[in-house]
Design a protein around this motif. Structure first.
Motif, PDB file in Angstrom:
ATOM      1  N   HIS A 155     -57.935  72.241 -26.331  1.00  0.00           N
ATOM      2  CA  HIS A 155     -57.426  74.285 -26.659  1.00  0.00           C
ATOM      3  C   HIS A 155     -58.711  74.790 -27.991  1.00  0.00           C
ATOM      4  O   HIS A 155     -58.160  75.346 -28.826  1.00  0.00           O
ATOM      5  N   PHE A 156     -58.726  72.962 -29.395  1.00  0.00           N
ATOM      6  CA  PHE A 156     -58.702  73.180 -30.557  1.00  0.00           C
ATOM      7  C   PHE A 156     -59.825  73.168 -30.463  1.00  0.00           C
ATOM      8  O   PHE A 156     -60.448  72.394 -31.685  1.00  0.00           O
ATOM      9  N   GLN A 157     -60.472  72.412 -29.863  1.00  0.00           N
ATOM     10  CA  GLN A 157     -61.983  72.007 -30.480  1.00  0.00           C
ATOM     11  C   GLN A 157     -62.856  73.139 -30.944  1.00  0.00           C
ATOM     12  O   GLN A 157     -63.780  72.233 -31.943  1.00  0.00           O
ATOM     13  N   LYS A 158     -62.961  73.777 -31.118  1.00  0.00           N
ATOM     14  CA  LYS A 158     -63.888  74.823 -31.891  1.00  0.00           C
ATOM     15  C   LYS A 158     -63.268  74.510 -33.062  1.00  0.00           C
ATOM     16  O   LYS A 158     -64.124  74.172 -34.186  1.00  0.00           O
ATOM     17  N   LEU A 159     -62.356  74.667 -33.618  1.00  0.00           N
ATOM     18  CA  LEU A 159     -62.276  74.747 -34.629  1.00  0.00           C
ATOM     19  C   LEU A 159     -61.558  73.411 -35.428  1.00  0.00           C
ATOM     20  O   LEU A 159     -62.290  72.222 -37.012  1.00  0.00           O
ATOM     21  N   ILE A 160     -61.604  71.835 -34.044  1.00  0.00           N
ATOM     22  CA  ILE A 160     -61.973  70.510 -34.625  1.00  0.00           C
ATOM     23  C   ILE A 160     -62.859  70.588 -35.335  1.00  0.00           C
ATOM     24  O   ILE A 160     -63.995  69.442 -36.377  1.00  0.00           O
ATOM     25  N   ASP A 161     -64.118  70.799 -34.065  1.00  0.00           N
ATOM     26  CA  ASP A 161     -65.618  70.629 -34.799  1.00  0.00           C
ATOM     27  C   ASP A 161     -66.250  71.605 -36.496  1.00  0.00           C
ATOM     28  O   ASP A 161     -66.546  70.838 -36.921  1.00  0.00           O
ATOM     29  N   VAL A 162     -64.838  71.699 -37.155  1.00  0.00           N
ATOM     30  CA  VAL A 162     -65.151  72.610 -38.433  1.00  0.00           C
ATOM     31  C   VAL A 162     -64.474  71.894 -38.991  1.00  0.00           C
ATOM     32  O   VAL A 162     -64.963  71.560 -40.422  1.00  0.00           O
ATOM     33  N   SER A 163     -63.336  71.468 -38.586  1.00  0.00           N
ATOM     34  CA  SER A 163     -62.388  70.576 -40.257  1.00  0.00           C
ATOM     35  C   SER A 163     -61.336  70.002 -39.160  1.00  0.00           C
ATOM     36  O   SER A 163     -60.402  70.741 -37.948  1.00  0.00           O
ATOM     37  N   TYR A 164     -61.306  68.470 -39.328  1.00  0.00           N
ATOM     38  CA  TYR A 164     -60.664  66.993 -38.363  1.00  0.00           C
ATOM     39  C   TYR A 164     -59.319  67.838 -38.285  1.00  0.00           C
ATOM     40  O   TYR A 164     -58.570  67.990 -37.137  1.00  0.00           O
ATOM     41  N   ASP A 165     -58.555  68.080 -39.767  1.00  0.00           N
ATOM     42  CA  ASP A 165     -57.614  67.803 -39.324  1.00  0.00           C
ATOM     43  C   ASP A 165     -57.674  68.983 -40.299  1.00  0.00           C
ATOM     44  O   ASP A 165     -56.461  69.838 -41.031  1.00  0.00           O
ATOM     45  N   PHE A 166     -57.597  70.682 -39.351  1.00  0.00           N
ATOM     46  CA  PHE A 166     -57.569  71.957 -40.278  1.00  0.00           C
ATOM     47  C   PHE A 166     -56.241  72.362 -40.325  1.00  0.00           C
ATOM     48  O   PHE A 166     -54.991  71.407 -39.831  1.00  0.00           O
ATOM     49  N   LYS A 167     -55.830  73.170 -41.038  1.00  0.00           N
ATOM     50  CA  LYS A 167     -54.946  74.094 -41.518  1.00  0.00           C
ATOM     51  C   LYS A 167     -55.064  75.709 -40.925  1.00  0.00           C
ATOM     52  O   LYS A 167     -56.101  75.922 -42.101  1.00  0.00           O
ATOM     53  N   LEU A 168     -54.223  76.546 -40.038  1.00  0.00           N
ATOM     54  CA  LEU A 168     -54.440  77.796 -40.253  1.00  0.00           C
ATOM     55  C   LEU A 168     -53.504  78.117 -41.007  1.00  0.00           C
ATOM     56  O   LEU A 168     -52.573  77.996 -41.678  1.00  0.00           O
ATOM     57  N   TYR A 169     -53.649  79.320 -42.081  1.00  0.00           N
ATOM     58  CA  TYR A 169     -52.384  80.053 -42.547  1.00  0.00           C
ATOM     59  C   TYR A 169     -52.743  81.438 -42.757  1.00  0.00           C
ATOM     60  O   TYR A 169     -53.520  82.336 -42.828  1.00  0.00           O
ATOM     61  N   ARG A 170     -51.424  82.329 -43.331  1.00  0.00           N
ATOM     62  CA  ARG A 170     -51.368  83.637 -43.448  1.00  0.00           C
ATOM     63  C   ARG A 170     -50.657  83.614 -45.128  1.00  0.00           C
ATOM     64  O   ARG A 170     -49.422  82.952 -44.783  1.00  0.00           O
ATOM     65  N   LYS A 171     -51.343  84.285 -45.513  1.00  0.00           N
ATOM     66  CA  LYS A 171     -50.493  84.486 -46.958  1.00  0.00           C
ATOM     67  C   LYS A 171     -49.776  86.400 -47.171  1.00  0.00           C
ATOM     68  O   LYS A 171     -50.165  87.099 -46.502  1.00  0.00           O
ATOM     69  N   PHE A 172     -48.070  86.131 -47.408  1.00  0.00           N
ATOM     70  CA  PHE A 172     -47.620  87.433 -47.231  1.00  0.00           C
ATOM     71  C   PHE A 172     -47.297  87.787 -48.637  1.00  0.00           C
ATOM     72  O   PHE A 172     -47.090  86.839 -49.519  1.00  0.00           O
ATOM     73  N   ASP A 173     -47.422  89.105 -48.715  1.00  0.00           N
ATOM     74  CA  ASP A 173     -47.236  89.327 -50.393  1.00  0.00           C
ATOM     75  C   ASP A 173     -46.013  89.057 -50.970  1.00  0.00           C
ATOM     76  O   ASP A 173     -45.483  88.931 -52.125  1.00  0.00           O
ATOM     77  N   ASP A 174     -44.876  88.759 -50.300  1.00  0.00           N
ATOM     78  CA  ASP A 174     -43.482  89.374 -50.240  1.00  0.00           C
ATOM     79  C   ASP A 174     -42.897  86.874 -49.915  1.00  0.00           C
ATOM     80  O   ASP A 174     -41.770  86.944 -49.135  1.00  0.00           O
TER      81      ASP A 174
END
Length: 238
Positions: A219-238
């Motif tokens: 399910h995550f192979q496309k991301l693993i190919d970019v970064s093995y230990d990947f971290k997705l994030y969103r940054k909120f103003d508050d």
């Protein structure tokens, strides 16, 4: 006269500090105090305390960038912080039974397919190998003991008397000339207690809230190919 150095915490920080002193031919006394056990007695389930702490015992992946946690570059500059990280990596390789197997994943570009939804944190990660951590700890421990470092295991530091330069362990005390305080996450409450007792300066820091999600790898192979230990994030103003 050489100074007596006491290091509180035998995690990655404390062990590397002692190693740096030994490598630089320091002749004074070095004592390391830790709540956990030496690598010959420490159980795999004893994750938080003991030789090499949590990160050097149970995971085997070393995050290698100042942008991911920590405040080191704020106090010594970006170049010096990266230089010190290099020394940590070098030490893990140095005491590794098969240093040639240490690998680095270093993604350099965020993929377009993730940009509309999340950010992808891109930073180098050194993969030391979980299966080798015990041998690394034993080899590293032997080096320090052979060079005169005294370890005090299974001992909890209950207070530090900064006025009289004394590390208090229950009814006993260890006199120091210089103190290195590296207790890690298991000592957060203790650090807070000391800060309040001695009115030490503190500063606010933003909080990162993480969710770990596990699913079959495909399910995550496309991301693993970019970064093995990947971290997705969103940054909120508050």
């Amino acid at each position: 006269m050489s100074k007596n150095i006491v290091i509180v915490g035998a995690g990655v920080a404390g062990i590397n500090a002692a190693t740096k002193l030994i490598d630089n031919k320091y002749k004074g006394k070095i004592t390391i105090i830790d709540m956990g056990k030496d690598p010959h007695k420490r159980l795999p389930s004893e994750v938080m305390t003991g030789m090499l702490g949590a990160g050097g015992w149970s995971d085997g992946k070393l995050t290698y960038h100042t942008a991911i946690g920590g405040q080191l570059s704020k106090y010594c500059g970006e170049d010096k912080a990266m230089e010190l990280m290099d020394q940590v990596i070098t030490n893990f390789k140095r005491f590794h039974p098969k240093p040639e197997e240490v690998q680095c994943s270093n993604p350099v570009e965020e993929p377009d397919f993730i940009k509309p939804h999340f950010g992808l944190r891109l930073f180098p990660v050194w993969h030391v190998g979980t299966d080798y951590l015990l041998e690394i700890a034993k080899n590293w421990y032997s080096y320090l003991v052979d060079n005169g470092v005294e370890f005090v295991w299974e001992t909890k530091v209950t207070d530090i008397d900064f006025d009289n330069q004394m590390v208090i362990c229950g009814e006993f005390g260890n006199k120091y000339d210089e103190l290195i305080f590296g207790v890690g996450k298991s000592g957060i409450d203790f650090g807070k207690k000391l800060a309040e007792k001695y009115d030490l300066p503190t500063e606010p820091k933003s909080v990162q809230i993480g969710v770990r999600f596990e699913a079959p790898q495909h399910h995550f192979q496309k991301l693993i190919d970019v970064s093995y230990d990947f971290k997705l994030y969103r940054k909120f103003d508050d």
